[in-house]
Structure formats: C-alpha cells, structure tokens
Motif scaffolding. Structure first.
Motif, mmCIF file in Angstrom:
data_model
loop_
_atom_site.group_PDB
_atom_site.id
_atom_site.type_symbol
_atom_site.label_atom_id
_atom_site.label_comp_id
_atom_site.label_asym_id
_atom_site.label_seq_id
_atom_site.Cartn_x
_atom_site.Cartn_y
_atom_site.Cartn_z
ATOM 1 N N ARG A 105 0.810 -1.221 0.000
ATOM 2 C CA ARG A 105 0.000 0.000 0.000
ATOM 3 C C ARG A 105 0.847 1.277 0.000
ATOM 4 N N SER A 109 0.638 4.047 -2.988
ATOM 5 C CA SER A 109 0.074 5.372 -2.684
ATOM 6 C C SER A 109 0.959 6.517 -3.179
ATOM 7 N N LEU A 112 -0.270 7.485 -6.753
ATOM 8 C CA LEU A 112 -1.671 7.808 -6.971
ATOM 9 C C LEU A 112 -1.837 9.321 -7.109
ATOM 10 N N TRP A 116 -6.503 8.707 -10.620
ATOM 11 C CA TRP A 116 -6.275 7.495 -9.832
ATOM 12 C C TRP A 116 -6.458 7.761 -8.341
ATOM 13 N N LYS A 117 -6.012 8.928 -7.888
ATOM 14 C CA LYS A 117 -6.194 9.283 -6.481
ATOM 15 C C LYS A 117 -7.667 9.508 -6.168
ATOM 16 N N ASP A 120 -9.272 6.182 -5.889
ATOM 17 C CA ASP A 120 -8.897 5.556 -4.616
ATOM 18 C C ASP A 120 -9.737 6.107 -3.478
ATOM 19 N N GLU A 121 -9.930 7.424 -3.470
ATOM 20 C CA GLU A 121 -10.743 8.054 -2.428
ATOM 21 C C GLU A 121 -12.206 7.624 -2.541
ATOM 22 N N SER A 152 -5.572 -0.638 -2.112
ATOM 23 C CA SER A 152 -6.377 0.582 -2.135
ATOM 24 C C SER A 152 -6.544 1.140 -0.719
ATOM 25 N N LYS A 153 -7.358 2.184 -0.626
ATOM 26 C CA LYS A 153 -7.596 2.843 0.666
ATOM 27 C C LYS A 153 -8.837 2.293 1.370
#
Length: 218
Positions: A105, A109, A112, A116-117, A120-121, A152-153
């Motif tokens: 992770r 990160s 990202l 992509w970020k 992820d959020e 992922s987150k």
C-alpha cells in the motif's frame, strides 16, 4: 525496511505463482486429487481444519481457491461444506488483503495522482458497496479482489463485511455444484442430475447479476 516491502510482496506473489505452475502443486490443487487424498480420512475430525488453513494461507500467495472450494463441497456435502468454505474463503480473503496492505500500500500510494487518487478516495468512501458488488459476481478473480482492495484505501471493516456477505451466494452455488457432481459419480444418479441442473441454473443466474443491476440502476 519500508522500501523492501514492495519487493517482498512481489517475491511472495512470484513465489506463489512459480510454486503453482512449476511444481507438483498444480496437479495436487485439483478437486479430484484433493478428494482422493482426503477421502480416506473423511472421518478424521481435523482434516477440515487442515483444508481450511491451507485454503486461508494460500490466499497470501495467490493460490486459486476454486479447487479447494469444490473439493470441500464434494467431500462434506452442501451444509458442512458450505460452512467450511465460508470460513476458508474469508480467511484467504483476509490474508490476501493484509499481505497487500502491509507490503504494498505505501508503495502504491506514492504514485496515486489525479484521477487514480480520486478513484482511490471514492473506493474508500463506497468500500462496502464496491467490494460487495465485486464479490457477488463470480466473474471477478478472487485473488485480484483481495490484493486490489489491500492496495487501495478501502477500510478492512468494509472489505471484510462486504466479502463475507457477497461471497455467500457464490460459495453456496460452488459447494452445491461440487456435492451434486460427487453424488452423481457415486450413485443416486436421478437425484444427483436434478441437483446438478439446479446448481448450474443458480450459477447462471448469479452470473447475470451485473446485467440486472445495470438495468435496475437505469
């Protein structure tokens, strides 16, 4: 140590793939061989525990769980087999998730950015719904979901609950199908044929979930 984590994660995955494809493990991890190995010990109480642990630990290395799911279903029948498979598949899902989360992770990160970020959020905000949908459809790769969610987150609580609920229908269908196949091979063919046809219909219906979902959403 932090910089070595992604390398260790890749080595684990490569080692798991290599062990599966280039050792006798590939021939061993088939429903027929697993059944033959354990059928003589069918009455031994600890055999299900061993199968569950092998299934669970295998999730860390990306071993395919479908063969074990079918073998357990064929060996222990619909109800006990379903119970064992639910435990085993969720252990494997957790092992894959934590392996990816701990080892990969931080590395992922860093890269990202932009869309992509945002993705992820968004996945983190709707983690339960996202994972539940992926688990409910038996077309998405089991290990791919495990590792992807870990990288992922998405929160583990959302992931674990969605995995548990989302995998129940597919696990039941696979277990039912395997149990029906073995019943047909050992006798009671008419009854087994009925259950085999029914389990096949259930599998097809489960595969149509994305189509029904999209139409309802529209």
């Amino acid at each position: 140590m932090k910089n070595l984590k992604p390398i260790l994660f890749l080595l684990i995955l490569i080692g798991g793939v290599a062990a599966y494809f280039f050792t006798p493990l590939r021939q061993l991890l088939t429903p027929g061989r697993l059944i033959a190995l354990t059928q003589s010990a069918h009455e031994v109480w600890w055999i299900p525990i061993v199968l569950i642990l092998v299934y669970g630990i295998g999730g860390l290395f990306g071993f395919p769980g479908s063969a074990l799911t079918l073998a357990i279903g064929a060996l222990y029948g619909v109800i006990p087999g379903f119970f064992y498979n639910v435990i085993a598949s969720n252990l494997a899902a957790g092992a894959g998730f934590f392996g990816a989360r701990y080892l990969g992770r931080d590395f992922v990160s860093r890269f990202l950015k932009g869309r992509w970020k945002e993705f992820d959020e968004k996945a983190a905000r709707h983690g339960f719904r996202f994972i539940f949908y992926l688990r409910l459809v038996p077309l998405f790769p089991f290990n791919g979901i495990n590792f992807g969610a870990g990288l992922s987150k998405i929160r583990f609580t959302d992931y674990a609950l969605a995995s548990l609920l989302g995998m129940i229908p597919g696990t039941f269908v696979y277990t039912y199908f395997a149990s029906s196949l073995l019943s047909g091979a050992t006798g009671a063919k008419e009854k087994a044929t009925f259950h085999l046809i029914l389990s096949t219909i259930l599998f097809v219906l489960l595969s149509l979930v994305p189509v029904v979902y999209k139409r309802l959403k529209r």
